[in-house]
Design a protein around this motif. Sequence first.
Motif, mmCIF file in Angstrom:
data_model
loop_
_atom_site.group_PDB
_atom_site.id
_atom_site.type_symbol
_atom_site.label_atom_id
_atom_site.label_comp_id
_atom_site.label_asym_id
_atom_site.label_seq_id
_atom_site.Cartn_x
_atom_site.Cartn_y
_atom_site.Cartn_z
ATOM 1 N N PHE A 1 0.111 -1.438 0.199
ATOM 2 C CA PHE A 1 0.043 0.116 0.285
ATOM 3 C C PHE A 1 0.908 1.021 0.600
ATOM 4 N N GLU A 2 0.076 2.365 -0.549
ATOM 5 C CA GLU A 2 0.530 3.687 -0.601
ATOM 6 C C GLU A 2 -0.068 4.575 0.247
ATOM 7 N N VAL B 1 0.582 16.056 7.058
ATOM 8 C CA VAL B 1 0.022 16.641 8.321
ATOM 9 C C VAL B 1 -0.821 15.714 9.054
ATOM 10 N N LEU B 2 0.025 15.385 10.184
ATOM 11 C CA LEU B 2 -1.476 15.050 11.399
ATOM 12 C C LEU B 2 -1.666 15.657 12.632
ATOM 13 N N PRO B 3 -2.894 16.280 13.110
ATOM 14 C CA PRO B 3 -3.719 15.645 12.302
ATOM 15 C C PRO B 3 -5.272 16.111 11.170
ATOM 16 N N ASN B 4 -4.761 17.197 11.063
ATOM 17 C CA ASN B 4 -5.798 17.981 9.325
ATOM 18 C C ASN B 4 -5.821 17.019 8.475
ATOM 19 N N ASP B 5 -4.529 16.403 7.915
ATOM 20 C CA ASP B 5 -5.366 15.536 6.838
ATOM 21 C C ASP B 5 -5.755 14.158 6.850
ATOM 22 N N GLU B 6 -6.849 14.133 5.718
ATOM 23 C CA GLU B 6 -7.107 12.794 5.620
ATOM 24 C C GLU B 6 -6.281 11.943 5.181
ATOM 25 N N ILE B 7 -6.335 10.411 5.638
ATOM 26 C CA ILE B 7 -5.195 10.306 5.112
ATOM 27 C C ILE B 7 -5.880 8.837 4.570
ATOM 28 N N THR B 8 -5.119 8.951 2.735
ATOM 29 C CA THR B 8 -5.573 7.570 2.495
ATOM 30 C C THR B 8 -5.069 7.057 2.033
ATOM 31 N N PHE B 9 -5.658 5.655 2.880
ATOM 32 C CA PHE B 9 -4.357 4.278 2.165
ATOM 33 C C PHE B 9 -4.689 4.043 0.995
ATOM 34 N N HIS B 10 -3.840 3.936 -0.181
ATOM 35 C CA HIS B 10 -4.088 3.237 -1.948
ATOM 36 C C HIS B 10 -3.787 1.661 -1.267
ATOM 37 N N ASN B 11 -4.438 0.663 -2.018
ATOM 38 C CA ASN B 11 -4.331 -0.604 -2.088
ATOM 39 C C ASN B 11 -3.595 -0.732 -3.039
ATOM 40 N N PHE B 12 -2.735 -1.547 -3.012
ATOM 41 C CA PHE B 12 -1.928 -2.187 -4.247
ATOM 42 C C PHE B 12 -1.769 -3.551 -3.839
ATOM 43 N N SER B 13 -1.996 -4.363 -3.367
ATOM 44 C CA SER B 13 -2.506 -5.390 -2.870
ATOM 45 C C SER B 13 -2.903 -6.233 -4.056
ATOM 46 N N ALA B 14 -2.018 -7.543 -4.336
ATOM 47 C CA ALA B 14 -2.397 -8.942 -5.367
ATOM 48 C C ALA B 14 -2.855 -9.637 -4.857
ATOM 49 N N SER C 1 -7.949 0.021 13.359
ATOM 50 C CA SER C 1 -7.856 -0.818 12.584
ATOM 51 C C SER C 1 -8.961 -0.942 11.397
ATOM 52 N N SER C 2 -9.206 -1.099 10.044
ATOM 53 C CA SER C 2 -10.243 -1.321 9.406
ATOM 54 C C SER C 2 -9.614 -2.734 8.350
ATOM 55 N N SER C 3 -11.170 -2.895 7.757
ATOM 56 C CA SER C 3 -11.075 -4.118 7.026
ATOM 57 C C SER C 3 -11.335 -4.240 5.637
ATOM 58 N N LEU C 4 -11.645 -2.252 6.040
ATOM 59 C CA LEU C 4 -11.609 -1.491 3.969
ATOM 60 C C LEU C 4 -11.020 -2.209 3.123
ATOM 61 N N PHE C 5 -10.838 -2.028 1.840
ATOM 62 C CA PHE C 5 -10.283 -2.143 1.245
ATOM 63 C C PHE C 5 -9.713 -1.120 0.997
ATOM 64 N N GLU C 6 -9.398 -0.173 0.520
ATOM 65 C CA GLU C 6 -9.083 1.056 0.389
ATOM 66 C C GLU C 6 -9.684 2.623 1.729
ATOM 67 N N PRO C 7 -8.998 2.362 3.021
ATOM 68 C CA PRO C 7 -10.032 3.013 3.896
ATOM 69 C C PRO C 7 -9.032 4.326 4.094
ATOM 70 N N LYS C 8 -9.956 5.545 3.907
ATOM 71 C CA LYS C 8 -9.487 7.147 4.743
ATOM 72 C C LYS C 8 -10.057 6.979 6.124
ATOM 73 N N TYR C 9 -8.986 7.758 6.625
ATOM 74 C CA TYR C 9 -8.639 7.695 8.005
ATOM 75 C C TYR C 9 -8.359 9.794 8.417
ATOM 76 N N TYR C 10 -8.684 9.360 9.804
ATOM 77 C CA TYR C 10 -8.225 10.832 10.231
ATOM 78 C C TYR C 10 -7.158 11.137 11.509
ATOM 79 N N TYR C 11 -6.958 11.282 12.326
ATOM 80 C CA TYR C 11 -5.301 10.773 13.240
ATOM 81 C C TYR C 11 -5.550 12.072 14.197
ATOM 82 N N LYS C 12 -5.691 11.283 15.211
ATOM 83 C CA LYS C 12 -6.688 12.354 16.286
ATOM 84 C C LYS C 12 -5.579 13.270 16.574
ATOM 85 N N SER C 13 -4.027 12.476 16.503
ATOM 86 C CA SER C 13 -3.222 13.547 16.621
ATOM 87 C C SER C 13 -1.766 13.338 16.548
#
Lengths: 443, 187
Positions: free
Chosen positions: A263-264, A271-284, A298-310
């Motif tokens: 993933f990338e 910049v945490l916690p401002n930015d929404e982090i997108t996890f791009h899934n390149f798994s095969a 944690s998450s079990s989505l394919f490509e989750p988006k996440y805001y860190y709290k700090s």
Amino acid sequence: MKGKKEDKMLRALFRHKLENAEIIPSPAVSVQLMRRLRRREFLHFNPARFNIWYAGGIVVAGAALAFILSSGSGKKDEVNTESLPVKTINSTELIKQDRGEGQAPGEDHRETIQVDVKKDTVTSPAFPVTKSGTVAKTISGQSKSSEVSDNKIVVLPKHSIVPDAIVEKQKLQGIVKMADYSIESSVAEGCVPLKVRFHCATPLTDSCLWSFGDGGYSSLKEPEWLFDVPGEYNVSLEVYGTGGLHSLTKTEVTVFPKPVARFEISPENAVLPNDEITFHNFSANAVKFKWNFGDGNSSSLFEPKYYYKSYGNYDISLVATSENGCSDSVIVQNAFSDSGYFIEFPNAFIPNPTGPSNGYFSQKSDESSQVFHPVFNGVSDYQLRIFSRRGILIFESNDISIGWDGYFKGQLSEPGVYVWKVRGNFMNGEPFTKMGDVTLLKN
Amino acid sequence: MMSDQQIIKGCAKHDRKAQQLLYNKYSRFLLGICLRYSTNKAEAEDILQDSFLKIFLNIKDYTGTGSFIGWLRKVAVNTAITHYHKNLKFRYHVEIEEYVSVETGVSSFEEDFFTSEELYRVLNELPTGYRMVFNLYAIEGYKHKEIAEMLGIDTNTSKSQYSRAKAVLRDKLEALGRLKSNYPASD
């Protein structure tokens, strides 16, 4: 014609440059050369150079010859005396040695093995020594130890120590045709690379020949084989029992391909916690995913988006699982170490002449640069102070969303250069201090 | 300082000191030859060692007529050929059958434009067969017929390998030349 001329030029070029070119050889060449030369000259015997070395060589050769001749006759005795201590010491190494020599007198041979079998019964009394004894061994054992135990079991019936041995002996003598030559493997299917421990379920064999279906062979009784390419393998076992008995058994091993977890993270310098982090899934090759964001969530989505709290140094991991249950994992340690934090100031602005804005700015006011304020990312606390050229503090702000509108005590300040100083901390705890000047322009 | 004559005499008597002197005097020159016949310096040094062994063990065969340097050169070249034969089967031999030689306008190879290191590198990169023929023909000055005998190939093979070697060299030198004129050497 042109080719001829060119040919000449090329030849001239190389001949001129390289015919007498010199290259310095590495020092090792000379050393090695002299060593080889000495050897060669020694072999090229030359009476003119007969010297102490030749004399020494002849003396040594003569002595060696005499030694060989004299020791040749006494050799047989030596072997016998050497094999004697085997009786008392029962280490596996000695047994192997004994086995290897082969020509040792039969009496001796049997006795050593007897000793060893007794030891075996003593050390593992919980097992009926024969079949399960070997199984117990192979759990911890390597190929060599299993070879040795193999030998023991063949000999066992001769000493009927254990009742089972009688049965085994009967099998060995005739019922063996009906005996179930079966393969036991530790696993029948699994993920690549798959290590399988095979076991020939009957111990009454002289030799086994395993074929693993991928070109690999083994003649061990309990081989361990590593399948490192996915696929279906036909594993066959040929067993040769005493008296030319022969049996062939087959089994199948399925090796599933392994998924690849990759993933990338975007944005790149988040910049945490401002930015929404997108996890791009390149798994095969995977159907199930388990993300661990490193902050306990944690998450079990394919490509989750996440805001860190700090802000934090989070280790993000992804476990990708294929439909066969094979999994691969990847972890990005300290994923947000690349700093995207910054604070920058413009060097000029044009206050709105119609009146103070109390420092609030918007995209519209920014278009005409009416308020002096920084562009920034990831600033947690901040203090901005602006001084006139005479050193009078004319503006102060502890709120990054409030800039200077150019007014001082309700009055529009004079056009000119003002000095600013800023202090604060980024969200990752890093402090910053900056100074500069800004020119107030008149509209 | 010993003269060549004295060194040769000493070497014929297997005098270590003379052998060392001979090595010190001529090893660089001979390695320069060996490197032309090899793919890298390590291989060239192997050939150099073999050459010197031959030289030391057969120095009495040098009659004294003709130049000593010429004799040394001949031994080195012959050793390189032996080496070539010995290692022939281990080589990955690239035969570029469809090599189209493009006659380009810029085909002047000014001598001072290329350093000898660059020429060595270009030679080292040639396929072994090409390199042998090119060396023997262009630099050593043998005839194609002689080369064919030495390498155990056909005369026509020698000729065609030479022309292919030339084409490859020309291309490589032109590429190198373009590179060099775009980025002038820093040194």
